[in-house]
Design an enzyme around this catalytic site. Structure first.
Site, PDB file in Angstrom:
ATOM      1  CG  ASP A  71      -0.240  -0.015   2.527  1.00  0.00           C
ATOM      2  OD1 ASP A  71       0.990  -0.277   2.546  1.00  0.00           O
ATOM      3  OD2 ASP A  71      -0.875   0.241   3.557  1.00  0.00           O
ATOM      4  CB  CYS A  72       4.087   1.856  -1.638  1.00  0.00           C
ATOM      5  SG  CYS A  72       5.388   3.093  -1.722  1.00  0.00           S
ATOM      6  N   GLY A  73       2.545   4.757  -1.204  1.00  0.00           N
ATOM      7  CA  GLY A  73       2.066   5.976  -1.830  1.00  0.00           C
ATOM      8  C   GLY A  73       3.001   6.560  -2.857  1.00  0.00           C
ATOM      9  CB  THR A  75       8.273   5.839  -0.787  1.00  0.00           C
ATOM     10  OG1 THR A  75       7.529   4.732  -0.230  1.00  0.00           O
ATOM     11  CG2 THR A  75       7.650   7.126  -0.274  1.00  0.00           C
ATOM     12  CG  ASN A  90       0.699   0.368  -4.565  1.00  0.00           C
ATOM     13  OD1 ASN A  90       0.144   0.383  -3.471  1.00  0.00           O
ATOM     14  ND2 ASN A  90       1.566   1.291  -4.936  1.00  0.00           N
TER      15      ASN A  90
END
Length: 323
Positions: A71-73, A75, A90
């Protein structure tokens, strides 16, 4: 017998679709979403018959992973698994972003995924994740080197060309990073500051945060809350909390509501959670053994409860006399 599933991007997502076919060797659906098994991981495991694994509590070898859910925004975590050619899903609608953006390709990565984007697949499935594209071989005449001793000018020219080429590529990478990461962040901060100043929320922030951000005990409380092991992995993705609170505190310091000497300790007070969502990924990137991941993740999360408040006190000590 494991079944195959098709995972498509969400309405605002990027990449894919991916077809996941677990095998006897690659039969783990790994969830790296702040702890626990998220609904997308659970559904993939249910449809395929594979084993769901909480990546924060259980280490899994790369050779056993069928797909990873993150669940990376935007980075580095977005590109860690694609770089290793591991199928990556994701939950956040993020495309080619972060320092490893060049490894994020649509054949191993899909984003913005929800449960409704997952379905059983009946077509033919490739056995393995596709390898990295094979670079074309240079023409034979380019590989032929003179058997004689090269002259000084020839060696100097090649060395100079190599240095110039490296600097040129570094410049291209720098511009690419600025365009994709730095400028959007600057626009976000500008919008946030304008919203704070124009909406009057700044006065409310001053009355609410000042008693905490303007005193050392208050900053210690903030750092402890951000470092709680259950919360820190959830607050870490995209560093959204640190960005928003940092801008809010900065605006209040500029307005005079918070003394400027608290700027440095406030920075450390809002950052204990930074990177907590990346710990299992970082250990995996360092080729840590599964047992090391299982012990290392809780150890690092617990250590933040100590290092977080300690860093606030150290920063306060070093800020004495700066203003």
């Amino acid at each position: 017998m494991y079944k195959a599933v098709k995972i498509e991007r969400g309405s605002s997502g990027w990449g894919g679709p991916l077809v996941i076919q677990p095998t006897e060797k690659k039969n783990k659906i790994v969830s790296v979403t702040g702890g626990g098994i998220d609904p997308v991981t659970a559904k993939i495991a249910e449809l395929t018959g594979a084993i769901p694994v909480d990546g924060f509590n259980t280490g899994v070898s790369d050779s056993e992973i069928a797909v990873v859910i993150i669940d990376c925004g935007g980075t580095a975590r977005c590109g860690v698994y694609p770089k290793k050619r591991i199928y990556t899903v994701n939950l956040t609608a993020v495309g080619q972003s972060g320092p490893l953006a060049q490894y994020i390709t649509s054949d191993v990565y899909v984003s913005g995924v929800t449960e409704k984007n997952i379905s059983l697949y009946d077509g033919e499935v490739k056995a393995e994740v596709p390898d990295e594209p094979v670079k074309e071989a240079k023409p034979a005449e380019q590989n032929v080197q003179s058997k004689g001793k090269q002259g000084f000018l020839t060696r100097l020219g090649k060395a100079t060309g190599g240095v110039v080429g490296k600097f040129y590529q570094a410049g291209r990478d720098t511009i690419d990073t600025v365009i994709k990461n730095v400028i959007p962040f600057m626009a976000f901060v500008s919008m946030l500051v304008g919203l704070i100043l124009g909406s009057g929320i700044g006065d409310w922030i001053a009355n609410t945060i000042s008693p905490y951000a303007g005193t050392i005990p208050g900053l210690l409380v903030i750092s402890i809350i951000c470092a709680i092991p259950v919360l820190s992995p959830l607050l870490g993705p995209g560093a959204v909390i640190a960005q928003i609170v940092g801008v809010l505190v900065g605006v209040q310091i500029g307005n005079g509501s918070i003394p400027p000497q608290y700027a440095l300790p406030a920075l450390f007070a809002i950052d204990p959670q930074v990177g907590c969502d990346f710990i299992p990924v970082g250990l995996s990137l360092g080729d840590a053994e599964p047992e090391t991941v299982e012990v290392g993740v809780p150890a690092i999360l617990m250590s933040r409860l100590i290092t977080g408040p300690a860093s606030v006190l150290i920063a306060y000590a070093f800020s004495i006399g700066l203003y």
